[in-house]
Design a protein around this motif. Sequence first.
Motif, PDB file in Angstrom:
ATOM      1  N   THR A 132      -7.897   0.951   1.780  1.00  0.00           N
ATOM      2  CA  THR A 132      -7.063   0.387   0.727  1.00  0.00           C
ATOM      3  C   THR A 132      -7.813  -0.715  -0.005  1.00  0.00           C
ATOM      4  OG1 THR A 132      -5.023  -0.735   0.180  1.00  0.00           O
ATOM      5  CG2 THR A 132      -6.014  -1.317   2.283  1.00  0.00           C
ATOM      6  N   SER A 173       2.684   4.689  -0.702  1.00  0.00           N
ATOM      7  CA  SER A 173       2.277   5.819  -1.549  1.00  0.00           C
ATOM      8  C   SER A 173       3.435   6.203  -2.476  1.00  0.00           C
ATOM      9  CB  SER A 173       1.888   7.009  -0.688  1.00  0.00           C
ATOM     10  OG  SER A 173       3.041   7.543  -0.083  1.00  0.00           O
ATOM     11  N   ASP A 179       0.201  11.365  -3.595  1.00  0.00           N
ATOM     12  CA  ASP A 179      -0.565  10.666  -2.557  1.00  0.00           C
ATOM     13  C   ASP A 179      -1.242   9.381  -3.072  1.00  0.00           C
ATOM     14  OD1 ASP A 179      -2.324  11.910  -4.165  1.00  0.00           O
ATOM     15  OD2 ASP A 179      -3.574  12.786  -2.579  1.00  0.00           O
ATOM     16  N   SER A 180      -1.055   9.045  -4.355  1.00  0.00           N
ATOM     17  CA  SER A 180      -1.631   7.763  -4.808  1.00  0.00           C
ATOM     18  C   SER A 180      -0.881   6.647  -4.108  1.00  0.00           C
ATOM     19  CB  SER A 180      -1.459   7.531  -6.295  1.00  0.00           C
ATOM     20  OG  SER A 180      -1.676   8.666  -7.001  1.00  0.00           O
ATOM     21  N   SER A 181      -1.630   5.570  -3.848  1.00  0.00           N
ATOM     22  CA  SER A 181      -0.940   4.460  -3.193  1.00  0.00           C
ATOM     23  C   SER A 181      -1.152   3.189  -4.000  1.00  0.00           C
ATOM     24  CB  SER A 181      -1.459   4.289  -1.770  1.00  0.00           C
ATOM     25  OG  SER A 181      -2.832   4.114  -1.806  1.00  0.00           O
ATOM     26  N   ASN A 194       0.798  -1.224   0.000  1.00  0.00           N
ATOM     27  CA  ASN A 194       0.000   0.000   0.000  1.00  0.00           C
ATOM     28  C   ASN A 194       0.836   1.280   0.000  1.00  0.00           C
ATOM     29  OD1 ASN A 194      -2.605   0.911  -0.141  1.00  0.00           O
ATOM     30  ND2 ASN A 194      -2.685   1.379   2.046  1.00  0.00           N
TER      31      ASN A 194
END
Length: 664
Positions: free
Chosen positions: A480, A364, A396-398, A362
């Motif tokens: 998530t 980022s 901030d994308s994970s 997960n």
Amino acid sequence: LLSQMGPDALLTMILRKHPSQRSAEDLEVIYEELLHVKAVAHLSTSVRKELAAVLVFETHGKAGTVLFSQGDKGNSWYIIWKGSVNVITHGKGLVAKLREGEDFGQLALLNDAPRAATIILREDNCHFLRVDKQDYIRILKDVEANTVRLEEHGHTVLVLEKSTTDSTDQGGAGGSSKYTVMSGTPEKILEHLLEKVKLDTNGNDTIDSCVGDFLLTHKIFMASSQLCPALQHQYPLMFTGSELEKADYSLAARQKVVKLLGQWVLLYGRLLKDDPVALDFLEVRPPPLPGQTHPMGQWPEQDQERVMGERGGGDAVGAIYGELSCLPLLIMSRVSVVFFTLVLYEISRPDNIPITLMLPVNTSVQEVLSAVVKPGADYVLVKMNSMGDRAQLKLDSSAVSVGLGLNERLFMCTSSQVERLRPLKEQQGPEQGTADALEQMCSKDVASQLTHYDWELFTAMHEVELIYYVFGRSKFPGATTANLQRFVRRFNEVQYWVATEVCLCQDLMKRAALLKKFVKIASVLKEQRNLNSFFAVMFGLSNSAVQRLYKTWERIPSKTKRIYCAYERLMDPSRNHRAYRLAVAKLSPPYIPFMPLLLKDMTFIHEGNKNYKDKLVNFEKMVSQTKLFVHHKCGSCTKLINFNVKALVSFASDIKCISIFCSG
Ligand code: CMP
């Protein structure tokens, strides 16, 4: 004398008779009268006649009399004949007033649960028609209106409906039908589910599977910041009286809350770490009470609680925290959520030197970058497909690695270099297949390896990820779906691997052997109940590039061909994938479902049903969503749903599930 009596007096006299002494005319009089009573007016003639024969007249002289209290065992159903009553619940006080012609007390009988409210007379001299539990069940269980609505302050707060389809253990009193929540306010649904938790002195408490549904979906209609205070509210800290009964009630109510919390923790495990509100709530620990030492990770014994309870209000505050203090331990010990699984990040630089990292699934983009370059450096992460289409990834994308398309790769460069990036040669796909190596391997081994890996991915995925995925991840801060995406990606990988291997095999004979091998692999996968990879292999084989290899197909033994055709029929999407559904219905869990279809079904339910109905949470929708997937991993799920508080800790460590495929 009779002829001189007024109609009311005559009726009262008849009602006062013991039911067994009522004559046929008496019953007729009662029956006629019931036609005007709101609570029974909708019932059929025969039911009203039966009721006439069993109704008991009950009067109470004084306003303020408590007819029964919340938490009591329910023995009867009441119709108000004259007068009115107040409905009072703990924590909320007066929630409704019921008047002549209205009824109450059915809930405890239908759900075999304790009384959900206290009933107090509002005026002197109230008259009731009472139907005792056994008669109620005999006469009304099957014919009674299918819907029960509860109101508070004039608004509906809970709608229950009789469901006969699911006749499992939680059936209403003695019957196979049970009343399930259709809709309600979040708080009332919670209150109702808590009421239905059954405490058993042997520790074999049962929790309705709806509690699991509620916990899995609560974020859709009740953020943790609402759920936590609501649970606190349901946990009676103060005893309102000194009588033993009330103390017992409070103790039971508290145990139920603790049970639900335990369930919550078991269900989410480490995922709770991403829910600061929940974690805060579960982790608060005031100083221990004198003499109260719980061995690490063990739940307090019931009698310990009782002692704490008897100390009265103030200390009871300590009791809840005492009970909860081991929950964080459980959070840490739930191993099934392999949430922190490391995945491989392969990132290319403009100079084509690859960077390989193992990072939590997960992670980022920001974290990926800071793992490689100094903070503040002008570097960006870009994904690019084989056609050269590129997209710069937001900081901030994970979980970007699992979100990559099969022919996409990650690149890292400065912003000015983005335009100069070119796809890697490997993105065009392999030039050589591995048919020779595959030929050496036994189909069973290949299938077992696939299944082994799939099972790991499948169990790493948390049920709630499906909910986030279908309802829209962005609606749930911190949520998530990385493990789910990884699993879905795997489906595509296997599918294209099969098609690629077949197409890259130059030699006709070898290609035919390979095709046969893949059919065999599909067979073993099906046997292993790994439907996801079974379908992936079959999709690979039905790829048009493979399908048009006529000469290859011609060389396949007819037996293999027949098997292949039978499997093809399983993939037939007509009548909403009926063939697949029939096959699955015969499987006993655990099995790995065909993921794309599961997601499609969930999306279908989601799009076809609103989250709210008349401003009430459409809980029926939530249950139908979780029903679709909750039984797949059943090895762990059934235990999860009906866990026993004492076994909780020991169970938390073996929740990962037995490796079912090894044991066949
Ligand atoms: P039961 O739980 O058997 O006993 C209390 C009764 O109060 C309950 O059945 C309902 O019939 C009635 N009641 C009416 N309104 C409510 C409410 N808002 N919450 C709970 N019980 C209610």
